[in-house]
Design a protein around this motif. Sequence first.
Motif, short mmCIF file in Angstrom:
data_model
loop_
_atom_site.label_atom_id
_atom_site.label_comp_id
_atom_site.label_asym_id
_atom_site.label_seq_id
_atom_site.Cartn_x
_atom_site.Cartn_y
_atom_site.Cartn_z
N VAL A 1 -13.98 -51.34 -38.94
CA VAL A 1 -12.77 -50.72 -39.50
C VAL A 1 -12.92 -49.20 -39.52
O VAL A 1 -14.01 -48.66 -39.42
N LYS A 2 -11.77 -48.52 -39.65
CA LYS A 2 -11.79 -47.05 -39.72
C LYS A 2 -10.72 -46.58 -40.69
O LYS A 2 -9.69 -47.25 -40.88
N THR A 3 -10.98 -45.41 -41.28
CA THR A 3 -10.00 -44.77 -42.17
C THR A 3 -10.31 -43.28 -42.15
O THR A 3 -11.44 -42.89 -41.81
N GLU B 1 -6.05 -50.88 -45.71
CA GLU B 1 -5.50 -50.35 -46.96
C GLU B 1 -6.49 -50.67 -48.05
O GLU B 1 -7.06 -51.78 -48.07
N PHE B 2 -6.72 -49.73 -48.95
CA PHE B 2 -7.64 -49.97 -50.05
C PHE B 2 -6.95 -50.80 -51.13
O PHE B 2 -5.80 -50.53 -51.50
N LEU B 3 -7.64 -51.80 -51.63
CA LEU B 3 -7.10 -52.60 -52.72
C LEU B 3 -7.35 -51.89 -54.04
O LEU B 3 -6.61 -52.06 -55.01
N ASN B 4 -8.43 -51.08 -54.07
CA ASN B 4 -8.74 -50.30 -55.26
C ASN B 4 -8.31 -48.87 -55.00
O ASN B 4 -8.89 -48.17 -54.21
N LYS B 5 -7.24 -48.43 -55.69
CA LYS B 5 -6.65 -47.12 -55.40
C LYS B 5 -7.62 -45.97 -55.69
O LYS B 5 -7.51 -44.89 -55.13
N HIS C 1 -16.16 -44.92 -40.32
CA HIS C 1 -16.13 -46.32 -39.88
C HIS C 1 -17.01 -47.17 -40.78
O HIS C 1 -17.88 -46.67 -41.50
N GLY C 2 -16.79 -48.46 -40.71
CA GLY C 2 -17.63 -49.39 -41.45
C GLY C 2 -17.42 -50.80 -40.92
O GLY C 2 -16.59 -51.02 -40.03
#
Length: 444
Positions: free
Chosen positions: A407-409, A436-440, A398-399
């Motif tokens: 948020v969570k991922t 979704e990450f903008l930086n892959k 989380h963050g």
Amino acid sequence: MENRKKVAFYTLGCKLNFSETSTIARNFNDEGFDRVDFEEIADIYVINTCSVTENADKQFKQVVRKAMKLNEKAFVAAVGCYAQLKPEELAAVDGVDLVLGATEKFKITDYIHDLSKNDMGEVHSCEIAEADFYVGSYSIGDRTRAFLKVQDGCDYKCTYCTIPLARGISRSDALENVLKNAKEISAQNIREIVLTGVNIGDYGKGEFGNKKHEHTFLDLVQALDKVEGIERLRISSIEPNLLKNETIEFVSKSRTFVPHFHIPLQSGSNDILKLMKRRYLREVYTDRVSKIREVMPHACIGVDVIVGFPGETDEHFLETYHFLNELDISYLHVFTYSERDNTEAVDMEGVVPSNVRAKRSKMLRGLSVKKRRAFYESQLGTNRTVLFESENKEGYIHGFTENYVKVKTPWNPELVNTLQEINLTKIDEDGSVRLEFLNKLAEV
């Protein structure tokens, strides 16, 4: 090295207490103690207490029992607000050996040369008027963000509050010292600093309660914004009458300060605000929220509110409920009024029955859920920066975004304590937001 004593800490209450516990822990480290987790066996357990709610008083006894279960021969010390207000009461709790008041807590290592158990807790407290000096503090190593204390004490006379009795007059750290502490924190690879104090908007009053402001809160914010290495700064709770438009405007253009404000309201009824001796009316609160929304539409705005204050009728409560319902805010911290000794409110007429207090609290907590959901929904589809925390919770990391969206991922240890550019995609069942990450590269 095996002879080194072990010390464990437990903190009740606010961010300010966390910053002070961390500073006290560093003092122990300097004296040759090893810090261990509170769940472990230690030679000394230090409990930093809180007096804001009745619940915190009960929690203290539970924490002492927990320490005694871990090691019945351990030395138990109590510090903090409750220790200043009711030292004899704490000293009488079975297992407590030492109680230190407001002026003594930072000198705790001077009192623990003899770690044998006492039949009755030894008390070292002071008249609160003696608490006129300032001890700078910050928390570090406990989490991905640090709490930096900039101010202590309070000159306000709110009729429900014991904090001035527990912490003394309003006084501030020197600007140079705050900046020095901020640089020390940033050198430890900590990404976010949260400014904390009792009444931080009152920042600037001299070390000995000198009423002349050397610097203002705006000066502090502007100076901190220039410190190299700090990536995020967050203002914790600040009184509406002390949150000036200039500060709001500066934050909106700042390099490091994030768009998140936590502003105590306490009541949406002017009648109740007057009984509480708050230093503003609700119209001032509306103005602050409007100003924030004007320059930072995406900002998160949190609100403290008290229910069940003496004299609060159903009409007063509904006034508060409707005021908050119509206000463009993001979440509530709801407190149920509890009687505190040596406050004006304890002798006021119109005591609200506890079942009514509980019902009102439940209504506002429900409103908070609705407000947070609406705020999160308004942020879906936007790009934000998130700081990830260090815990693996059921396979997720989380963050919080800069504007305090949780948020969570899926868990990835490489994300811990990193700032990542993300897009907010959907709200999960637990109320946190998927991303979704903008930086892959972040998806390694």
